[in-house]
Design a protein around this motif. Structure first.
Motif, PDB file in Angstrom:
ATOM      1  N   UNK A 140      -5.197   6.224   0.985  1.00 50.53           N
ATOM      2  CA  UNK A 140      -4.152   5.289   0.586  1.00 50.53           C
ATOM      3  C   UNK A 140      -4.574   4.520  -0.653  1.00 50.53           C
ATOM      4  N   UNK A 155       0.849  -1.188   0.000  1.00 47.34           N
ATOM      5  CA  UNK A 155       0.000   0.000   0.000  1.00 47.34           C
ATOM      6  C   UNK A 155       0.884   1.237   0.000  1.00 47.34           C
ATOM      7  N   UNK A 199       1.317  -4.589   2.913  1.00 45.13           N
ATOM      8  CA  UNK A 199      -0.143  -4.641   3.117  1.00 45.13           C
ATOM      9  C   UNK A 199      -0.517  -5.366   4.398  1.00 45.13           C
ATOM     10  N   UNK A 200       0.367  -6.219   4.890  1.00 50.66           N
ATOM     11  CA  UNK A 200       0.048  -6.979   6.103  1.00 50.66           C
ATOM     12  C   UNK A 200       0.476  -6.257   7.373  1.00 50.66           C
ATOM     13  N   UNK A 201       1.253  -5.193   7.244  1.00 50.58           N
ATOM     14  CA  UNK A 201       1.770  -4.499   8.427  1.00 50.58           C
ATOM     15  C   UNK A 201       0.716  -3.545   8.990  1.00 50.58           C
ATOM     16  N   UNK A 202       0.766  -3.295  10.302  1.00 49.96           N
ATOM     17  CA  UNK A 202      -0.180  -2.323  10.871  1.00 49.96           C
ATOM     18  C   UNK A 202       0.078  -0.947  10.271  1.00 49.96           C
ATOM     19  N   UNK A 203      -0.976  -0.317   9.763  1.00 44.43           N
ATOM     20  CA  UNK A 203      -0.812   0.984   9.109  1.00 44.43           C
ATOM     21  C   UNK A 203      -1.904   1.968   9.519  1.00 44.43           C
ATOM     22  N   UNK A 204      -3.002   1.455  10.032  1.00 51.75           N
ATOM     23  CA  UNK A 204      -4.144   2.309  10.350  1.00 51.75           C
ATOM     24  C   UNK A 204      -4.441   2.222  11.844  1.00 51.75           C
ATOM     25  N   UNK A 205      -4.886   3.320  12.419  1.00 54.50           N
ATOM     26  CA  UNK A 205      -5.228   3.296  13.846  1.00 54.50           C
ATOM     27  C   UNK A 205      -6.674   2.846  14.034  1.00 54.50           C
ATOM     28  N   UNK A 206      -7.003   2.402  15.223  1.00 53.98           N
ATOM     29  CA  UNK A 206      -8.371   1.952  15.513  1.00 53.98           C
ATOM     30  C   UNK A 206      -9.368   3.111  15.472  1.00 53.98           C
TER      31      UNK A 206
END
Lengths: 294, 294
Positions: free
Chosen positions: A121, A6, A30-37
């Motif tokens: 994104x 991404x 794409x598998x890594x944490x990138x977005x917050x809750x």
């Protein structure tokens, strides 16, 4: 080569006077944490998106997709995406895609709750193999969408012309189709007209005329449908838009669901009843849709 | 103290035989990247949620909220959440909340695209100050929801009884209300019945009788509405469910929107026309709703 990735887009840069946005994207796995809750895309499905087909690193129909993204953004009171910044992000992403078919998704979210800007994104991943759907065709069932044909005009807050991230109903309709041993669904209006599929547009052939449900605000105007219409017009066929009663569906001489990544999938059955398949034209349409298009 | 945080829930642990789930939560800062771009909650609004009020570290009505989360999950063909694991996660989160009012959200997503399991987490953040809404009341407008009263029975794929993450329409309705200089909206069915607010239930008072739209599958059964009904019944009032034509709305002796975090907000105007406000009963309801409830 990264299989799925991404590009996170810096939304603040869109408000700056610049021509080169190359420093405003961050590549992530794409598998890594990138977005917050706190992301409103995840909490509320609050954002808009597009899916673009990529063939041998060529992203198809980029400007029409960006124009529809902007249209969706306006309907949702989101800041209109900066077209040049997104064009450059898509170019970077497409160059990273390998040979064959990929899909690039554009996502514009309202951002983090209480945050100042949207989040944006672009993702890229290899496309599934849709050969069977394109060649052998798909079985569809009709499902009530619950809305009458003209609700979009009187209730714009239903966001019917916007391609929003709130797609739970579209996904549920596909699960219902699978439960009925079909591959896909066609939504019907509550007053008995044909609308669209959960993630595709419908095109019918009646003799040498092609018809698709009129995009009156209640359905998305399909970018692939427009592309197919351009091709058919150039070939000398008559193409048009109409309000199509559901009773017309089984009388068609052929029918397709068309979309950006699966492309033209001929319909073999509607609610269990066979429909003729035009194999020659289907192959021609898919060859065209796989050729570079801008 | 952390102001906003989340507990990521290990979904695999739910399938194990165990009584203590304390090792199956990971605390993260709410602003830190925690979710991948492949999340179907973010790509499709594909998941279900609940919002729970927390008062002085006591999470309100936890079991009714978990039961509704499970109901939503079933309607969406999601694995039913493991109640004991979620109870323990909520207990951990509530203990971390400070004094005063907080909100805990439960989110169960279909997971990462092509992934094997759902994704689940709990967020906690301080609640906004809703004193003005509770004391002075709110102005509402009525908005067409586009669906007739009985569509949920014939089209379950519309997910009308599920609290899904696909809330873009609910958010758009609130923006439309603000455009009309109101604070909130009441959805109407296309055949002229009163439904619910985008994030709250409606309760009307007619004499000494209280009535709320019947949760026939087309609307959510409000946990706060149920709690208010318990209180009113205990006080000797008659409470009931009915199909309420929109013409009944301006004739009410009082009306409230009730929800888990804003609690009981008396309605002062409907589409610009004044409605009586029962200040004494409103204060009593909010005092009750702020007391510990299980």
């Amino acid at each position: 080569m990264t299989r799925r990735f991404a590009l996170m887009i810096d939304p603040v840069a869109a408000f700056e006077e610049r021509a080169d946005f190359s420093g405003t994207f961050t590549m992530v796995d794409a598998a890594a944490p990138a977005l917050s809750v706190g992301e409103l895309s995840t909490q509320r499905g609050d954002g808009v998106f597009e899916s673009i087909g990529v063939v041998d690193s060529h992203a198809q129909e980029v400007v029409p997709h960006l124009e529809r993204l902007a249209h969706s953004a306006r309907l949702c009171d989101l800041p209109v995406p900066h077209q040049e910044q997104w064009l450059q992000a898509i170019a970077v992403a497409a160059a990273e895609c390998g040979e064959g078919e990929w899909v690039i998704k554009l996502i514009l979210s309202r951002g983090v709750e209480h945050g100042p800007t949207p989040t944006a994104w672009v993702t890229a991943s290899p496309a599934s193999d849709f050969t069977a759907a394109r060649v052998d065709g798909i079985r569809v069932v009709t499902l009530d969408r619950g809305y009458d044909l003209h609700v979009a005009e009187r209730a714009p807050w239903l966001l019917l012309g916007a391609k929003t991230l709130s797609y739970a109903v579209n996904m549920a309709a596909l699960r219902e189709a699978h439960r009925r041993e079909a591959d896909d669904a066609i939504f019907l209006s509550s007053d008995g007209f044909v609308l669209e599929a959960p993630t595709a547009s419908l095109i019918l052939r009646v003799g040498d005329r092609f018809v698709t449900p009129a995009p009156n605000g209640g359905i998305l105007h399909g970018t692939t449908q427009l592309s197919v219409y351009e091709h058919l017009s150039a070939r000398g066929f008559e193409v048009g838009y109409a309000e199509i009663p559901v009773a017309e569906l089984p009388k068609a001489d052929a029918a397709w669901l068309v979309s950006s990544v699966r492309l033209a999938a001929p319909i073999t059955t509607v609610d269990g009843e066979s429909l003729p398949v035009d194999h020659v034209l289907t192959a021609e349409l898919n060859a065209y849709l796989l050729s570079p298009r801008d």
